[in-house]
Write an enzyme that holds these catalytic residues in place. Structure first.
Site, PDB file in Angstrom:
ATOM      1  N   GLY A  43     -11.934 -67.986  -4.922  1.00  0.00           N
ATOM      2  CA  GLY A  43     -13.146 -68.496  -5.543  1.00  0.00           C
ATOM      3  C   GLY A  43     -12.895 -68.687  -7.033  1.00  0.00           C
ATOM      4  CG  LEU A  44     -16.023 -70.176  -9.664  1.00  0.00           C
ATOM      5  CD1 LEU A  44     -17.372 -70.013 -10.337  1.00  0.00           C
ATOM      6  CD2 LEU A  44     -15.345 -71.446 -10.143  1.00  0.00           C
ATOM      7  CB  ALA A  45     -12.756 -64.283 -10.006  1.00  0.00           C
ATOM      8  N   GLY A  46     -10.555 -65.873  -8.470  1.00  0.00           N
ATOM      9  CA  GLY A  46      -9.202 -65.892  -7.907  1.00  0.00           C
ATOM     10  C   GLY A  46      -8.437 -67.149  -8.273  1.00  0.00           C
ATOM     11  CB  SER A 285     -33.784 -74.840  -7.311  1.00  0.00           C
ATOM     12  OG  SER A 285     -33.966 -74.541  -8.669  1.00  0.00           O
ATOM     13  NE  ARG A 332     -33.443 -65.469  -9.693  1.00  0.00           N
ATOM     14  CZ  ARG A 332     -32.172 -65.823  -9.759  1.00  0.00           C
ATOM     15  NH1 ARG A 332     -31.233 -64.928  -9.516  1.00  0.00           N
ATOM     16  NH2 ARG A 332     -31.810 -67.041 -10.068  1.00  0.00           N
ATOM     17  CG  HIS A 407     -28.972 -64.884  -4.221  1.00  0.00           C
ATOM     18  ND1 HIS A 407     -28.583 -65.879  -5.087  1.00  0.00           N
ATOM     19  CD2 HIS A 407     -29.624 -63.973  -4.929  1.00  0.00           C
ATOM     20  CE1 HIS A 407     -29.024 -65.571  -6.294  1.00  0.00           C
ATOM     21  NE2 HIS A 407     -29.642 -64.436  -6.225  1.00  0.00           N
ATOM     22  CD  GLU A 431     -21.294 -61.815  -5.256  1.00  0.00           C
ATOM     23  OE1 GLU A 431     -20.907 -62.976  -5.090  1.00  0.00           O
ATOM     24  OE2 GLU A 431     -22.255 -61.320  -4.640  1.00  0.00           O
ATOM     25  CG  LEU A 447     -21.337 -70.428 -11.447  1.00  0.00           C
ATOM     26  CD1 LEU A 447     -21.715 -71.904 -11.629  1.00  0.00           C
ATOM     27  CD2 LEU A 447     -20.566 -70.264 -10.156  1.00  0.00           C
TER      28      LEU A 447
END
Lengths: 642, 243
Positions: A43-46, A285, A332, A407, A431, A447
């Site tokens: 993902g973004l980190a990896g 959203s 939320r 989520h 995460e 992100l």
């Protein structure tokens, strides 16, 4: 033995990362090819980490369970990414993003880490733009920004409603560029099933090839887990179906502490479940709450009626009634709890699931009347279309139905300032770690954190670890490697050959999800948590006795994959409840019914609970370790959004 | 709702597959297509049979994992939709469904409905990126991009890499996939510099992966779940100096 020390630098907050960087050891370019790093998850980190380490010249091996690294769940993030560029000249600064994040997390995150995150945020945008990420632009050609929940400045960069996709593709392409280089390799459809420990250090992983079912060992100088969150413990969540805790859970069982497992975020506006066979939930959203009015029928007898047939005076606009000041725009967690409360009282709408209707109306008729259909369509058209495609109902004509869903998980593997877990040589990014969001994450910050960890933090701290460590040679013949392979094979054998095979993995996953959702979801209380811990223990026993996996293990077998993941979720579910039970306060997303004000706000207890709850695996009972949080720069206040 | 399903079952890439007929009853119309298959798999587990393998992940139309040909259409006949976004109410009038994997030489079947799309990854690795050094980048606003180009680049970049364009193409060509990436990067100043070399490398890689060439059938844009237009192919041809 375990390394439970945060390693925070001291001195002025704004100098800490720079000072720390200077103190970190480096590895000269010509020596980097002698060091091998395993990265699990793309993902973004990896992906960003693989790209950076590959560029620097290290040997990198990455693995993902998806059929391509481009499909990691970061791809589904919609809204945007925060960064303190202050392009809008509205008074934004590193300090302000730092403050917003700490406050949003309800004062349960480490100041040094969060400040560093804010400091690195701008550089992420530079990096992404250079890669060709097509962010939204002004007519002038400059980058556009929008505002997001919980802040008073416009610092969110976005690419329509697909920011996660575009950032991930940027990182994926940078990673792909390195794959042309012989030092970097990648294997898709490969799932990590064990962490290999040698001399108390992480030295490799055991992987199952999901196509052939073959089990293999991969050794390296260190291991990095960027394997995402565990919202799927609840069964129904907005996460992709494959998201799982197995990698982080194997690390936990090898000695990495698991921090704040009960800190899970529930998003209020999701499309409600429609049947018992529903497999996942979809987020709508949060911006819809700006113009929609939330209501439920006053009389339970009206719940099955067509909403158009329910008279105005029989509608309960409960958020407006309960929170007159903020009304439909309460935070939320408050909104989610109120919706649950209304449905639990028997005022929910929509299909009955397990005898209960889980939904309330989000009504746009007032705004359509005021602004006209066209203006509303311009603002929310794509969301309305998405809703219609999922539900078959036209939100221009009939109110939407919404219900909260899990989520994001703020909890994860405990890491120090270097993002290293309590196991030497085992790092966690994105995460998968617990580091930056405290008890509640703000929108557009996930992100940012994943990419800050992967592009900028981990590459430096990993180099430092590699430079300072004296590592023995480990190859596939090492006894510890052989033992780890055996552990994995034994476990697969156990899953394939339960004594009395009866139920599928889905059956157990749904059962677990229901227990966790009721006991450890939007509101928690001691009695129910205690009961849940017993119920999960019983479920675990039944699982290992009755789990039924058809097919064979030396094959592409999705039932077997699921069974292994559910087994880990069951164990994690228990720890989530234990953590929620231990934390006798409410903070952020963790709402203990016993510690809520009358208006439903969290009553934090800083005297007794201003700590990170880090759990150590023990075969009998997990052991709690506390990392005290010291607020040197910000004074914790009541998180008041009234 | 009740359905008769003819589903492609294939042990692996070396063994010939075949359609196997299943019956599934009492499906709620709000059930998604993949959830209907989930339920069928639960039935198979109850009958001690190996489950039908199919790819999926996000189930909200963005990851690009799902890939079924339903009654002859990749991702079903609904426009601009992935398989995971189909609901059984879309099949009210078709109670007999034929479900197959993507069919293309460069996407060999792994098992049942799952195919190997790593050839797409190889195409990106051959040059589908900007050759910027990771870790060093200039200030983001130092290079301006006009809004129109940025929007157009986004439209191309929205490709999810599912492979439906290949599955529907009579030539099993990946030209739309390749052209979308080339167009995305060519429209931005960051990617413009190496555009020609990139396009050539990616196209060569496409050919060596065994994909066919484009002969303007234009079926690809009709099945693309993200509505990517064949004008991307025109742009690619311009970049290559073919027009």
């Amino acid at each position: 033995m375990s390394n439970f020390y945060a390693n925070e630098p001291t001195g002025p907050l704004e100098d800490r990362w720079e000072k720390h960087l200077f103190n970190l050891s480096l590895i000269a370019p010509q020596n980097r090819k002698n060091h091998k790093v395993i990265v699990v998850g793309t993902g973004l980190a990896g992906a960003s980490l693989c790209a950076t380490l590959g560029e620097a010249g290290y040997q990198v091996s990455s693995f993902c369970f998806q059929d391509s690294p481009r499909r990691a769940h970061s791809i589904a993030a919609q809204g945007g990414i925060n960064a303190t560029k202050d392009y809008q000249n509205d008074g934004d600064s590193v300090w302000r993003l730092f403050y917003d994040t700490i406050k949003g997390g309800d004062f349960r995150a480490r100041e040094s880490n969060v400040y560093r995150l804010a400091e690195l945020s701008g550089n992420i945008i530079d990096q992404a733009v250079a890669q060709g990420v097509p962010f939204a632009r002004e007519y002038s050609g400059y980058l556009a920004n929008r505002s997001f929940g919980g802040t008073q400045v416009s610092r969110t960069f976005y690419a329509r409603g697909q920011t996660g996709q575009q950032l991930l593709l940027g990182a994926y392409q940078a990673h792909s560029r390195q794959l042309e280089n012989d030092n970097v390799t990648h294997q898709s459809r490969a799932e990590m099933l064990e962490l290999i420990m040698v001399d108390n250090k992480a030295r490799g992983i055991v992987v199952r090839d999901l196509v052939s079912g073959e089990i293999s060992a991969h050794t390296a100088d260190c291991v990095v887990l960027c394997t995402g969150g565990y919202s799927n413990a609840f069964y129904l969540s907005t996460n992709a179906k494959g998201c799982n805790t197995s990698a982080t859970w194997r690390a936990y069982k090898q000695g990495a502490y698991f921090a704040n497992p009960s800190f899970t975020q529930i998003h209020p506006t999701c499309v409600p479940p429609t049947g018992e066979n529903q497999s996942k939930l979809t987020l709508m959203s949060e911006s819809l709450r700006n113009d929609g009015r939330i209501w439920a029928p006053k009389n339970s007898a009206d719940c099955a009626k067509n909403p158009a047939d329910i008279k105005e005076e029989d509608r309960d606009y409960f958020l407006e009634r309960m929170y007159p000041a903020f009304a439909n725009l309460v935070p939320r967690d408050v909104a989610s709890r109120a919706v649950k409360h209304i449905c639990d009282k028997g005022h929910g709408v929509g299909s009955k699931i397990h005898g209960q209707r889980l939904g309330v109306y989000l009504d746009f008729s007032a705004i359509i009347e005021k602004l006209g259909l066209e203006a509303v369509a311009e603002k929310y058209g794509n969301l309305f279309d998405m809703y219609q495609s999922i539900t078959g109902e036209d939100p221009y004509q009939t109110p939407m139905k919404i219900y909260p869903a899990p989520h994001y998980t703020m909890g994860g593997l405990w890491v120090d300032y270097n993002l290293m877990t309590t196991i030497e040589g085992l790092f966690a990014g994105g995460e998968a770690n617990f580091s930056d969001h405290g008890a509640n994450r703000l929108g557009a910050s996930a992100l940012m954190q994943g990419l800050a960890d992967g592009y900028f933090v981990l590459p430096k701290t990993i180099a430092n670890y590699l430079a300072k460590s004296v590592l023995t040679d480990v190859d596939d013949t090492h006894p510890q490697v052989i033992q780890s392979l055996k552990t994995v094979k034994d476990r697969i054998h156990q899953l394939m050959n339960a004594p009395a095979p009866k139920h599928s993995p889905e059956y157990y996953h749904q059962k677990l999800g229901k227990i966790l959702w009721e006991a450890c979801g939007m509101s928690r209380e001691a009695e129910r948590l205690n009961r849940a811990i017993d119920e999960i223990a019983e479920l675990e026993m039944h699982f290992w006795k009755n789990i039924k996996v058809t097919g064979v293990d030396k094959d592409l077998n999705q039932t077997l994959e699921r069974a292994g993941r559910v087994a880990d979720f069951i164990e994690l579910g228990k720890l989530m409840c234990q953590d929620a039970l231990m934390r006798e306060e409410s903070c952020g997303a963790h709402a203990r019914v016993e510690y809520l004000s009358e208006s439903g706000e969290a009553k934090r207890d800083d005297d007794d609970f201003s700590f990170v709850g880090a759990w150590e695996y023990r075969s009998e009972q997990p052991m709690l370790h506390k990392e005290q949080l010291n607020y040197e720069f910000i004074e914790p206040t009541v998180r008041n959004y009234k | 709702m009740n359905f008769t399903l003819h589903i492609w079952r294939q042990k692996n890439s070396n063994i010939q597959g075949e359609f196997v007929t299943y019956r599934i009853d009492n499906i709620d119309e709000d059930t998604s297509f993949l959830e209907m298959l989930d339920q069928l798999n639960e039935q198979l587990i109850a009958q001690d049979q190996d489950c039908i393998v199919f790819d999926y992940d996000c189930r909200e139309g963005i990851c690009g994992a799902c890939s079924l040909v339903i009654n002859g259409y990749p991702h079903g006949d609904k426009k601009a939709t992935t398989t995971c976004q189909l609901y059984m109410r879309d099949y009210k009038h078709q109670t007999e469904l034929w479900v197959e994997p993507w069919r293309a030489k460069s996407f060999p079947v792994i098992k049942d409905l799952t195919v190997d799309r790593s050839s797409f990854d190889s195409i990106i690795q051959s040059g589908g990126y900007v050759s910027v050094h990771t870790g060093s980048a200039p200030e983001a606003n130092a290079l301006l991009v006009d809004k129109h180009s940025a929007d157009e680049a986004f439209n191309s970049a929205t490709c999810i890499g599912c492979g439906a364009c290949v599955a529907v193409c009579p030539n099993a060509s990946a030209t739309l996939f390749v052209a979308a990436k080339i167009t995305h990067l060519s429209l931005l100043p960051q990617g413009k510099i190496e555009e020609k070399a990139r396009a050539q490398k990616m196209l060569n890689q496409m050919q060596s992966e065994g994909f066919g060439s484009c002969s303007n059938h234009r079926h690809c844009e009709r099945v693309c779940p993200k509505g990517i237009s064949v004008s991307n192919i025109t742009k690619m041809n311009q970049v290559l100096g073919w027009t």
